[in-house]
Design a protein around this motif. Structure first.
Motif, PDB file in Angstrom:
ATOM      1  N   LEU A 162       0.827  -1.204   0.000  1.00 23.58           N
ATOM      2  CA  LEU A 162       0.000   0.000   0.000  1.00 23.58           C
ATOM      3  C   LEU A 162       0.863   1.256   0.000  1.00 23.58           C
ATOM      4  O   LEU A 162       0.517   2.252  -0.620  1.00 23.58           O
ATOM      5  N   HIS A 219       2.063   2.221  -3.493  1.00 23.72           N
ATOM      6  CA  HIS A 219       1.088   2.815  -4.399  1.00 23.72           C
ATOM      7  C   HIS A 219       0.288   3.920  -3.708  1.00 23.72           C
ATOM      8  O   HIS A 219      -0.812   4.257  -4.155  1.00 23.72           O
ATOM      9  N   TYR A 241      -3.119   6.013  -5.032  1.00 26.12           N
ATOM     10  CA  TYR A 241      -4.388   5.980  -4.307  1.00 26.12           C
ATOM     11  C   TYR A 241      -4.855   7.394  -3.955  1.00 26.12           C
ATOM     12  O   TYR A 241      -6.050   7.699  -4.034  1.00 26.12           O
ATOM     13  N   THR A 286      -8.397   9.182  -5.302  1.00 27.21           N
ATOM     14  CA  THR A 286      -9.404   9.344  -4.253  1.00 27.21           C
ATOM     15  C   THR A 286     -10.468  10.378  -4.597  1.00 27.21           C
ATOM     16  O   THR A 286     -11.667  10.114  -4.424  1.00 27.21           O
TER      17      THR A 286
END
Length: 331
Positions: free
Chosen positions: A42, A45, A49, A53
């Motif tokens: 996570l 990336h 993200y 969003t």
């Protein structure tokens, strides 16, 4: 000096071992940062993200939530004069038992079969031609091809209404071959093809530029090797261009079918769905249902729109499953 220094090391180590406070302070870890608590994949990336969003939030607010709420409202009979009444699947039964709903779907599919393959073939041929031109000539041709994309559908519909008149260009053209004037928009057999022509004209420019971008992305070494092997233009198109453009073609196919089945402005302005519902596309059918004077027109048109959404989604899913493409398999 060596005899004095040698026992000093174990003495220091022994002192450290006998001091539990020092050992506990040495073993105490730093406070863990919040980013370290996030899994490694996570964190890698995280930027991506964060960038998507806002779009995900907007998609949820303006697309997903209204769609879910629309499905909820389809189970109620809504009226401007009284409270909504729960009726379950009654409106789904009404729409699915209405022959005009199926006729409108058939009209939309016929229109899509006329428009989308024609656009794909013409766009591929013209894009292949533009790729061979010089930069100055290609820039002029790309601007010319893109002009219909900035024309309003209503304006295009009015222009083609004049073209299809008795003294219009269409009848003048067929008169050169000894054919009499035709009532293009008032005959069931010619009305839908007459609507398909401006639809092709409006969507042709954007599809050509997208196809051209895909062709320019193909390594030139592929075409040079094919020329050295004696391959002509059609062989290079069949064995190099089309396989390399399968993802672009898939995108244009799905988006073209989706938009054409939902065509609304052209049949509304040119024929208003006539003659005898020959150009009554699904969106025009839903629009006319909403304008109906019956008290349940709102619920009925909403349910028909949701069923159209399911039909188009099913068609798109079938295309993704059938058409061989790397992107379709990823999806």
């Amino acid at each position: 000096m060596s005899m004095i220094d040698t026992p000093a090391q174990p003495t220091a180590q022994a002192g450290a071992a006998t001091d539990p406070g020092r050992t506990s302070r040495r073993r105490r870890r730093r406070p863990t940062k919040i980013t370290e608590q996030v899994p490694r994949h996570l964190r890698a990336h995280l930027t991506a993200y964060l960038m998507i969003t806002p779009m995900v939030v907007l998609l949820g607010i303006f697309v997903i939530w209204p769609l879910v709420y629309a499905f909820y409202l389809s189970f109620f009979e809504m009226s401007f004069y009284k409270d909504a009444e729960f009726v379950g699947f009654d409106f789904y039964k009404y729409v699915l038992t209405d022959p005009e709903f199926y006729e409108s779907l058939l009209v939309g599919l016929k229109l899509a079969l006329m428009v989308v393959p024609t656009i794909l073939v013409l766009a591929l041929l013209l894009a292949s031609f533009l790729a061979t031109l010089s930069k100055r000539m290609a820039a002029f041709m790309k601007t010319t091809v893109y002009v219909p994309a900035v024309v309003s559908s209503v304006v295009a519909a009015i222009i083609f209404v004049f073209i299809y008149q008795d003294e219009g260009f269409a009848n003048w053209f067929i008169g050169l071959f000894g054919q009499g004037p035709l009532a293009w928009l008032n005959t069931a057999s010619t009305a839908l093809p007459a609507v398909a022509v401006p639809a092709i004209w409006l969507g042709f420019g954007v599809s050509t530029l997208i196809m051209l971008a895909g062709i320019l992305d193909i390594p030139e070494s592929y075409f040079e090797s094919a020329r050295l092997d004696g391959a002509n233009f059609w062989q290079r198109t069949r064995y190099i261009t089309i396989p390399s453009l399968r993802n672009v073609i898939l995108f244009l196919l799905v988006s073209g079918l989706t938009l054409t089945i939902q065509e609304f402005q052209l049949p509304l302005v040119m024929t208003n769905g006539g003659p005898v519902n020959a150009t009554n596309t699904p969106n025009l059918y839903i629009f006319n249902s909403f304008r109906d004077a019956t008290p349940y027109a709102t619920s009925y048109s909403l349910t028909a729109a949701l069923l159209l959404f399911l039909v188009i989604g099913t068609i798109s899913l079938v295309i993704f499953r059938v058409v061989s493409s790397e992107k379709s398999s990823d999806a």
